[in-house]
Scaffold this active site. Structure first.
Site, PDB file in Angstrom:
ATOM      1  N   GLU A   1      -0.280 -12.390  -1.671  1.00 50.76           N
ATOM      2  CA  GLU A   1      -1.737 -12.435  -1.806  1.00 50.76           C
ATOM      3  C   GLU A   1      -2.199 -13.680  -2.562  1.00 50.76           C
ATOM      4  O   GLU A   1      -1.570 -14.079  -3.550  1.00 50.76           O
ATOM      5  CB  GLU A   1      -2.218 -11.180  -2.548  1.00 50.76           C
ATOM      6  CG  GLU A   1      -1.957  -9.901  -1.757  1.00 50.76           C
ATOM      7  CD  GLU A   1      -2.507  -8.650  -2.437  1.00 50.76           C
ATOM      8  OE1 GLU A   1      -3.192  -8.771  -3.479  1.00 50.76           O
ATOM      9  OE2 GLU A   1      -2.233  -7.553  -1.924  1.00 50.76           O
TER      10      GLU A   1
ATOM     11  N   ASP B   1       5.784  -6.955   2.078  1.00 52.04           N
ATOM     12  CA  ASP B   1       4.944  -7.479   0.993  1.00 52.04           C
ATOM     13  C   ASP B   1       5.763  -7.819  -0.246  1.00 52.04           C
ATOM     14  O   ASP B   1       6.590  -7.005  -0.699  1.00 52.04           O
ATOM     15  CB  ASP B   1       3.910  -6.418   0.582  1.00 52.04           C
ATOM     16  CG  ASP B   1       2.552  -6.675   1.208  1.00 52.04           C
ATOM     17  OD1 ASP B   1       2.297  -7.809   1.664  1.00 52.04           O
ATOM     18  OD2 ASP B   1       1.748  -5.731   1.243  1.00 52.04           O
TER      19      ASP B   1
ATOM     20  N   SER C   1       0.842  -1.207   0.000  1.00 50.94           N
ATOM     21  CA  SER C   1       0.000   0.000   0.000  1.00 50.94           C
ATOM     22  C   SER C   1       0.873   1.251   0.000  1.00 50.94           C
ATOM     23  O   SER C   1       0.378   2.351  -0.242  1.00 50.94           O
ATOM     24  CB  SER C   1      -0.936  -0.001   1.207  1.00 50.94           C
ATOM     25  OG  SER C   1      -0.213  -0.184   2.404  1.00 50.94           O
TER      26      SER C   1
ATOM     27  N   GLU D   1      -8.726  -9.485   4.543  1.00 48.76           N
ATOM     28  CA  GLU D   1      -9.068  -8.074   4.301  1.00 48.76           C
ATOM     29  C   GLU D   1     -10.498  -7.957   3.765  1.00 48.76           C
ATOM     30  O   GLU D   1     -10.873  -8.640   2.791  1.00 48.76           O
ATOM     31  CB  GLU D   1      -8.065  -7.472   3.300  1.00 48.76           C
ATOM     32  CG  GLU D   1      -8.363  -6.015   2.993  1.00 48.76           C
ATOM     33  CD  GLU D   1      -7.241  -5.297   2.255  1.00 48.76           C
ATOM     34  OE1 GLU D   1      -6.157  -5.888   2.043  1.00 48.76           O
ATOM     35  OE2 GLU D   1      -7.453  -4.116   1.903  1.00 48.76           O
TER      36      GLU D   1
HETATM   37  O1  KIV Z   1      -0.297  -3.336   1.832  1.00 51.72           O
HETATM   38  C1  KIV Z   1      -0.974  -3.262   2.868  1.00 51.72           C
HETATM   39  O2  KIV Z   1      -1.047  -2.230   3.547  1.00 51.72           O
HETATM   40  C2  KIV Z   1      -1.699  -4.449   3.286  1.00 51.72           C
HETATM   41  C3  KIV Z   1      -2.661  -4.303   4.421  1.00 51.72           C
HETATM   42  C4  KIV Z   1      -3.896  -3.635   3.948  1.00 51.72           C
HETATM   43  C5  KIV Z   1      -2.945  -5.587   5.070  1.00 51.72           C
HETATM   44  O3  KIV Z   1      -1.538  -5.480   2.719  1.00 51.72           O
END
Ligand code: KIV
Length: 295
Positions: A112, A81, A43, A179
């Site tokens: 994901e 991530d 994000s 989510e």
């Molecule tokens: O990238 C992010 O902030 C996320 C959260 C919304 C869990 O994956």
């Protein structure tokens, strides 16, 4: 906290708190808090770089932000991530991305979905890298989902969600983010799994919660999803401070004598006065405050 504590916390009924974080100075604040762990989420493509979706995050971007967060919060458990498609182009590319994020200071990676890459999850786990799953609304599938929409609203969809969560658990994930899933469905997944679930917009029956730093601090005031609780109106605090600084600069109230360095000896010639300064005529509010403090 380390990866084993996640399971222990679920087993003991203790909830896990997680917050996203993307930069050094924010990480210092998180480091000084009681929050259990950090997510360097993709994000950041939106919150830090202004892109409309998370699809623009790259491994290089994720590694740079992970390194900054690791320096600011060296004692926190950090999950980073794996960005869009980085784990869908074959094992070598996936492992290169994992390597980059772990070398930058992550302690685990998150990815994901599960369909088509359960074997990649297994390989990463077997390589000694903890993996967190992410189901429900998976923002990297923004276009396939038709936007940022609440998922698993029917019984059939909850069944699919539950079986995907089981697949991730079987592949070796240590925890799963859910989510934007209705609370009852998220509860079902949490009860079925041995590993902990961490919710965002997934209701109260999760083993932990995660929020985006900017959102919960009110830095993004136009973003108001149902699930969000804003804990501080930071945007307003910052704007007020910026305007006060602007006023003080323009009135000459900043900097005062106290905020200026003194020379070791006086100049032989004084410069001609051109501008009338609050510091000289005693009008600056900060100067009055400073002189009171010195009395
Ligand atoms: O990238 C992010 O902030 C996320 C959260 C919304 C869990 O994956």
């Amino acid at each position: 906290m380390n990866v084993r504590d996640f399971q222990q916390m679920k087993d003991e009924g203790r909830r896990i708190s997680m917050i996203t974080c993307y930069d050094y100075s924010s990480a210092r604040a998180v480091a000084d808090s009681s929050i259990d762990c950090i997510l360097v989420g993709d994000s950041l493509a939106m919150t830090m770089h202004g892109f409309p979706t998370t699809l623009s995050a790259t491994t290089a971007m994720m590694a740079l932000h992970t390194a900054a967060v690791a320096k600011g919060a060296p004692a926190k458990f950090i999950v980073a991530d794996l960005p869009f498609l980085s784990y869908r182009k074959g094992l070598k590319d996936a492992m290169d991305s994992v390597h980059e994020l772990m070398s930058a200071g992550a302690h685990a990676v998150k990815l994901e979905g599960v369909r088509g890459h359960a074997d990649v999850v297994r390989h990463i786990v077997d390589s000694g890298v903890p993996v967190m799953g992410h189901l429900g609304l998976t923002p990297q599938s923004f276009h396939a989902l038709g936007g940022m929409k609440v998922q698993a609203r029917t019984n059939a969809a909850v069944k699919v969600l539950t079986s995907q969560a089981r697949e991730l658990e079987d592949a070796g994930c240590f925890a799963i983010v859910l989510e934007c899933v209705p609370a009852q469905g998220a509860r079902r997944v949490t009860e079925v799994l041995k590993i902990p679930t961490i919710g965002i917009g997934a209701g109260p029956y999760m083993n932990g919660q995660v929020l985006v730093y900017q959102d919960m601090l009110g830095l993004n005031p136009s973003f108001k999803p149902k699930f969000l609780r804003v804990y501080a109106n930071t945007f307003e605090v910052i704007r007020t401070a910026l305007n006060a600084y602007d006023r003080d600069v323009k009135s000459g109230a900043f900097p005062s004598e106290n905020e200026s360095y003194a020379a070791l000896e006086s100049l032989e010639q004084t410069a001609p006065k051109r501008m009338k300064h609050a510091a000289e005529n005693g009008r600056g509010s900060r100067i009055r405050l400073a002189s009171q403090m010195n009395q």
